[in-house]
Design a protein around this motif. Structure first.
Motif, PDB file in Angstrom:
ATOM      1  N   MET A   1       0.833  -1.195   0.000  1.00  0.00           N
ATOM      2  CA  MET A   1       0.000   0.000   0.000  1.00  0.00           C
ATOM      3  C   MET A   1       0.873   1.253   0.000  1.00  0.00           C
ATOM      4  SD  MET A   1      -3.080   1.074   0.136  1.00  0.00           S
ATOM      5  CE  MET A   1      -3.971   2.497   0.546  1.00  0.00           C
ATOM      6  N   LYS A   2       1.932   1.216   0.810  1.00  0.00           N
ATOM      7  CA  LYS A   2       2.796   2.379   0.921  1.00  0.00           C
ATOM      8  C   LYS A   2       3.524   2.633  -0.406  1.00  0.00           C
ATOM      9  CE  LYS A   2       5.888   4.349   4.293  1.00  0.00           C
ATOM     10  NZ  LYS A   2       6.738   4.103   5.453  1.00  0.00           N
ATOM     11  N   ARG A   3       3.944   1.542  -1.087  1.00  0.00           N
ATOM     12  CA  ARG A   3       4.632   1.693  -2.373  1.00  0.00           C
ATOM     13  C   ARG A   3       3.704   2.248  -3.437  1.00  0.00           C
ATOM     14  NH1 ARG A   3       8.586  -3.413  -3.512  1.00  0.00           N
ATOM     15  NH2 ARG A   3      10.073  -2.919  -1.869  1.00  0.00           N
ATOM     16  N   SER A   4       2.459   1.794  -3.459  1.00  0.00           N
ATOM     17  CA  SER A   4       1.531   2.289  -4.476  1.00  0.00           C
ATOM     18  C   SER A   4       1.208   3.762  -4.244  1.00  0.00           C
ATOM     19  CB  SER A   4       0.257   1.444  -4.503  1.00  0.00           C
ATOM     20  OG  SER A   4      -0.416   1.532  -3.261  1.00  0.00           O
ATOM     21  N   LEU A   5       1.093   4.183  -3.000  1.00  0.00           N
ATOM     22  CA  LEU A   5       0.863   5.603  -2.718  1.00  0.00           C
ATOM     23  C   LEU A   5       2.066   6.439  -3.122  1.00  0.00           C
ATOM     24  CD1 LEU A   5      -0.966   5.534   0.727  1.00  0.00           C
ATOM     25  CD2 LEU A   5      -1.908   6.121  -1.509  1.00  0.00           C
ATOM     26  N   MET A   6       3.266   5.907  -2.877  1.00  0.00           N
ATOM     27  CA  MET A   6       4.491   6.619  -3.264  1.00  0.00           C
ATOM     28  C   MET A   6       4.582   6.711  -4.787  1.00  0.00           C
ATOM     29  SD  MET A   6       6.985   8.300  -2.246  1.00  0.00           S
ATOM     30  CE  MET A   6       7.842   7.982  -0.756  1.00  0.00           C
ATOM     31  N   ALA A   7       4.208   5.649  -5.505  1.00  0.00           N
ATOM     32  CA  ALA A   7       4.240   5.657  -6.967  1.00  0.00           C
ATOM     33  C   ALA A   7       3.236   6.667  -7.531  1.00  0.00           C
ATOM     34  CB  ALA A   7       3.955   4.262  -7.504  1.00  0.00           C
ATOM     35  N   ILE A   8       2.072   6.715  -6.958  1.00  0.00           N
ATOM     36  CA  ILE A   8       1.056   7.678  -7.404  1.00  0.00           C
ATOM     37  C   ILE A   8       1.529   9.098  -7.131  1.00  0.00           C
ATOM     38  CG2 ILE A   8      -1.282   8.530  -6.960  1.00  0.00           C
ATOM     39  CD1 ILE A   8      -2.093   5.604  -6.484  1.00  0.00           C
ATOM     40  N   PHE A   9       2.127   9.321  -5.963  1.00  0.00           N
ATOM     41  CA  PHE A   9       2.633  10.646  -5.618  1.00  0.00           C
ATOM     42  C   PHE A   9       3.724  11.080  -6.598  1.00  0.00           C
ATOM     43  CE2 PHE A   9       5.798  13.212  -3.310  1.00  0.00           C
ATOM     44  CZ  PHE A   9       5.012  14.323  -3.061  1.00  0.00           C
ATOM     45  N   CYS A  10       4.635  10.160  -6.915  1.00  0.00           N
ATOM     46  CA  CYS A  10       5.704  10.485  -7.872  1.00  0.00           C
ATOM     47  C   CYS A  10       5.147  10.762  -9.263  1.00  0.00           C
ATOM     48  CB  CYS A  10       6.718   9.347  -7.931  1.00  0.00           C
ATOM     49  SG  CYS A  10       7.733   9.240  -6.450  1.00  0.00           S
ATOM     50  N   ALA A  11       4.153   9.983  -9.676  1.00  0.00           N
ATOM     51  CA  ALA A  11       3.542  10.193 -10.988  1.00  0.00           C
ATOM     52  C   ALA A  11       2.867  11.558 -11.057  1.00  0.00           C
ATOM     53  CB  ALA A  11       2.547   9.083 -11.281  1.00  0.00           C
ATOM     54  N   LEU A  12       2.154  11.933 -10.006  1.00  0.00           N
ATOM     55  CA  LEU A  12       1.493  13.238  -9.980  1.00  0.00           C
ATOM     56  C   LEU A  12       2.499  14.376  -9.914  1.00  0.00           C
ATOM     57  CD1 LEU A  12      -1.533  12.505  -7.624  1.00  0.00           C
ATOM     58  CD2 LEU A  12      -1.560  12.833 -10.108  1.00  0.00           C
ATOM     59  N   LEU A  13       3.621  14.133  -9.258  1.00  0.00           N
ATOM     60  CA  LEU A  13       4.656  15.150  -9.153  1.00  0.00           C
ATOM     61  C   LEU A  13       5.366  15.361 -10.494  1.00  0.00           C
ATOM     62  CD1 LEU A  13       6.041  16.976  -7.067  1.00  0.00           C
ATOM     63  CD2 LEU A  13       7.721  15.168  -6.763  1.00  0.00           C
ATOM     64  N   CYS A  14       5.559  14.284 -11.250  1.00  0.00           N
ATOM     65  CA  CYS A  14       6.291  14.362 -12.519  1.00  0.00           C
ATOM     66  C   CYS A  14       5.407  14.713 -13.712  1.00  0.00           C
ATOM     67  CB  CYS A  14       6.994  13.040 -12.789  1.00  0.00           C
ATOM     68  SG  CYS A  14       8.290  12.677 -11.592  1.00  0.00           S
ATOM     69  N   ALA A  15       4.110  14.565 -13.610  1.00  0.00           N
ATOM     70  CA  ALA A  15       3.214  14.797 -14.744  1.00  0.00           C
ATOM     71  C   ALA A  15       3.322  16.209 -15.324  1.00  0.00           C
ATOM     72  CB  ALA A  15       1.776  14.483 -14.346  1.00  0.00           C
ATOM     73  N   PRO A  16       3.342  17.276 -14.514  1.00  0.00           N
ATOM     74  CA  PRO A  16       3.463  18.616 -15.109  1.00  0.00           C
ATOM     75  C   PRO A  16       4.784  18.812 -15.858  1.00  0.00           C
ATOM     76  CG  PRO A  16       2.704  18.791 -12.848  1.00  0.00           C
ATOM     77  CD  PRO A  16       3.084  17.362 -13.077  1.00  0.00           C
ATOM     78  N   ALA A  17       5.850  18.220 -15.357  1.00  0.00           N
ATOM     79  CA  ALA A  17       7.138  18.356 -16.043  1.00  0.00           C
ATOM     80  C   ALA A  17       7.079  17.700 -17.416  1.00  0.00           C
ATOM     81  CB  ALA A  17       8.242  17.734 -15.200  1.00  0.00           C
ATOM     82  N   LEU A  18       6.424  16.571 -17.531  1.00  0.00           N
ATOM     83  CA  LEU A  18       6.306  15.898 -18.818  1.00  0.00           C
ATOM     84  C   LEU A  18       5.451  16.692 -19.800  1.00  0.00           C
ATOM     85  CD1 LEU A  18       5.870  12.212 -17.615  1.00  0.00           C
ATOM     86  CD2 LEU A  18       7.906  13.279 -18.578  1.00  0.00           C
TER      87      LEU A  18
END
Length: 71
Positions: free
Chosen positions: A1-18
């Motif tokens: 659960m903690k890894r999936s939340l971290m992955a979602i957080f990273c994806a949301l953080l990187c999306a504007p840069a992409l």
């Protein structure tokens, strides 16, 4: 659960840069460079294929030489 939340957080953080990385640069006030193309500039023998070149050089008389590997 903690890894999936971290992955979602990273994806949301990187999306504007992409999204902003996909914007193309627009050059302004770029002059056109006039040129004339010369048809059949290179005169090759019928049995030589002009493939990948290894090097290009000029000699003392100004002739352009191209080195290629025959296969």
């Amino acid at each position: 659960m903690k890894r999936s939340l971290m992955a979602i957080f990273c994806a949301l953080l990187c999306a504007p840069a992409l999204v902003f990385a996909q914007a193309k640069a627009k050059a302004q006030n770029v002059p056109d460079i006039p040129y004339d193309s010369v048809p059949n500039f290179l005169k090759m023998p019928p049995n030589i294929y002009l493939g990948e070149g290894i090097g290009v050089a000029t000699n003392s008389k100004g002739a352009c030489l191209r080195v290629h590997a025959e296969r």
